[in-house]
Design a protein around this motif. Sequence first.
Motif, PDB file in Angstrom:
ATOM      1  N   PHE A   5       0.834  -1.206   0.000  1.00  0.00           N
ATOM      2  CA  PHE A   5       0.000   0.000   0.000  1.00  0.00           C
ATOM      3  C   PHE A   5       0.868   1.255   0.000  1.00  0.00           C
ATOM      4  O   PHE A   5       0.639   2.185  -0.783  1.00  0.00           O
ATOM      5  CB  PHE A   5      -0.923  -0.007   1.217  1.00  0.00           C
ATOM      6  N   LEU A   6       1.883   1.287   0.854  1.00  0.00           N
ATOM      7  CA  LEU A   6       2.744   2.465   0.968  1.00  0.00           C
ATOM      8  C   LEU A   6       3.592   2.672  -0.280  1.00  0.00           C
ATOM      9  O   LEU A   6       3.963   3.812  -0.602  1.00  0.00           O
ATOM     10  CB  LEU A   6       3.649   2.345   2.196  1.00  0.00           C
ATOM     11  N   ASN A   7       3.894   1.601  -0.968  1.00  0.00           N
ATOM     12  CA  ASN A   7       4.694   1.703  -2.184  1.00  0.00           C
ATOM     13  C   ASN A   7       3.845   2.035  -3.415  1.00  0.00           C
ATOM     14  O   ASN A   7       4.385   2.254  -4.508  1.00  0.00           O
ATOM     15  CB  ASN A   7       5.459   0.404  -2.438  1.00  0.00           C
ATOM     16  N   GLY A   8       2.537   2.104  -3.211  1.00  0.00           N
ATOM     17  CA  GLY A   8       1.640   2.408  -4.316  1.00  0.00           C
ATOM     18  C   GLY A   8       1.354   3.897  -4.412  1.00  0.00           C
ATOM     19  O   GLY A   8       2.051   4.737  -3.845  1.00  0.00           O
ATOM     20  N   LEU A  66      -7.778   0.687   2.187  1.00  0.00           N
ATOM     21  CA  LEU A  66      -6.863  -0.321   2.732  1.00  0.00           C
ATOM     22  C   LEU A  66      -7.680  -1.377   3.469  1.00  0.00           C
ATOM     23  O   LEU A  66      -7.904  -1.275   4.676  1.00  0.00           O
ATOM     24  CB  LEU A  66      -5.852   0.341   3.676  1.00  0.00           C
ATOM     25  N   PRO A  67      -8.161  -2.395   2.768  1.00  0.00           N
ATOM     26  CA  PRO A  67      -8.966  -3.435   3.407  1.00  0.00           C
ATOM     27  C   PRO A  67      -8.228  -4.086   4.577  1.00  0.00           C
ATOM     28  O   PRO A  67      -7.024  -4.344   4.504  1.00  0.00           O
ATOM     29  CB  PRO A  67      -9.193  -4.439   2.267  1.00  0.00           C
ATOM     30  N   GLY A  68      -8.967  -4.302   5.653  1.00  0.00           N
ATOM     31  CA  GLY A  68      -8.377  -4.882   6.853  1.00  0.00           C
ATOM     32  C   GLY A  68      -7.874  -3.853   7.836  1.00  0.00           C
ATOM     33  O   GLY A  68      -7.490  -4.198   8.962  1.00  0.00           O
ATOM     34  N   SER A  69      -7.859  -2.583   7.437  1.00  0.00           N
ATOM     35  CA  SER A  69      -7.425  -1.518   8.344  1.00  0.00           C
ATOM     36  C   SER A  69      -8.569  -1.089   9.252  1.00  0.00           C
ATOM     37  O   SER A  69      -9.742  -1.362   8.977  1.00  0.00           O
ATOM     38  CB  SER A  69      -6.904  -0.313   7.551  1.00  0.00           C
ATOM     39  N   VAL A  70      -8.219  -0.417  10.329  1.00  0.00           N
ATOM     40  CA  VAL A  70      -9.203   0.097  11.283  1.00  0.00           C
ATOM     41  C   VAL A  70      -8.906   1.567  11.540  1.00  0.00           C
ATOM     42  O   VAL A  70      -7.857   2.077  11.146  1.00  0.00           O
ATOM     43  CB  VAL A  70      -9.180  -0.696  12.605  1.00  0.00           C
ATOM     44  N   VAL A  71      -9.832   2.241  12.203  1.00  0.00           N
ATOM     45  CA  VAL A  71      -9.688   3.668  12.473  1.00  0.00           C
ATOM     46  C   VAL A  71      -9.726   3.932  13.968  1.00  0.00           C
ATOM     47  O   VAL A  71     -10.600   3.423  14.686  1.00  0.00           O
ATOM     48  CB  VAL A  71     -10.797   4.478  11.768  1.00  0.00           C
TER      49      VAL A  71
END
Length: 273
Positions: A5-8, A66-71
């Motif tokens: 994700f960060l490299n995208g 970002l699927p699987g992430s939380v807030v």
Amino acid sequence: MIDDFLNGDLSDVEEAVRKAAATEIMPRYRQLAAHEIVEKSGPHDLVTVADRDAEEHLTASLTALLPGSVVVGEEAVHADPSVYEALHGDAPVWIVDPVDGTRQFVRGEPGFCTLVALAHRGEVLASWTYGPVLDEMATAIRGGGALLGGMPLRAGSPAPGAALRVAMSHPDYTTPDEKQALLGLNVEGVHARACGSAGLEYLGVARGELDAVAFSWENAWDHAAGLLLVTEAGGAHTTVAGEPFRIAGGNALPFTAARDAQTAERVRSLLAG
């Protein structure tokens, strides 16, 4: 997953932040009705309909990116303090302050911003600081530098012999013990003032307009984005105990972030008495 994700292309995150501000915050700027402003812990701790709606907007858009992430958001934690525990978990965490500087927002002043940071296992990996009134967007990627409006940010160092300009915790938000520690900044050669929006004060350090900040609280949504921004602009941060600030909590307070390591140590020593 997080590395990919960060490299995208992270422009979608920036667009999500801009869209939340344009949709939920700016239409209420200088347009708030009395019933849309609520006290939380007291008269200096306010929340508005813009805070709540912008956080809901960002929660939906960021987790979709970002699927699987939380807030972990300021308003969600206020409603359910257990949400904060996600900072200790294994899932990527979006740390969100929808309106940092709510008092300024309520007063119709421009000094507020939206803060978003992406963290994983206690490490802040990327951040976005957006001042919607001036349309200023500052971003940082761990190990990749800091940008303001797409241009590199460098904090630099204070001019030799010049008085240090320091923004510190506002007296309205400090306990007697915290006030006592911050009195260490009341010395010759330091010009200390009460802070406004923490996110914008960090941006001031990262762009070299402010020499340091000194804060006595550790809510992740106030500090995650700014600490990475300052660090990637060449600055440094330390707690009063001489340790790096831990975003998940448990820090010795107060702490400071500054334009360079020498300035951070000078402020730390004053706070330590």
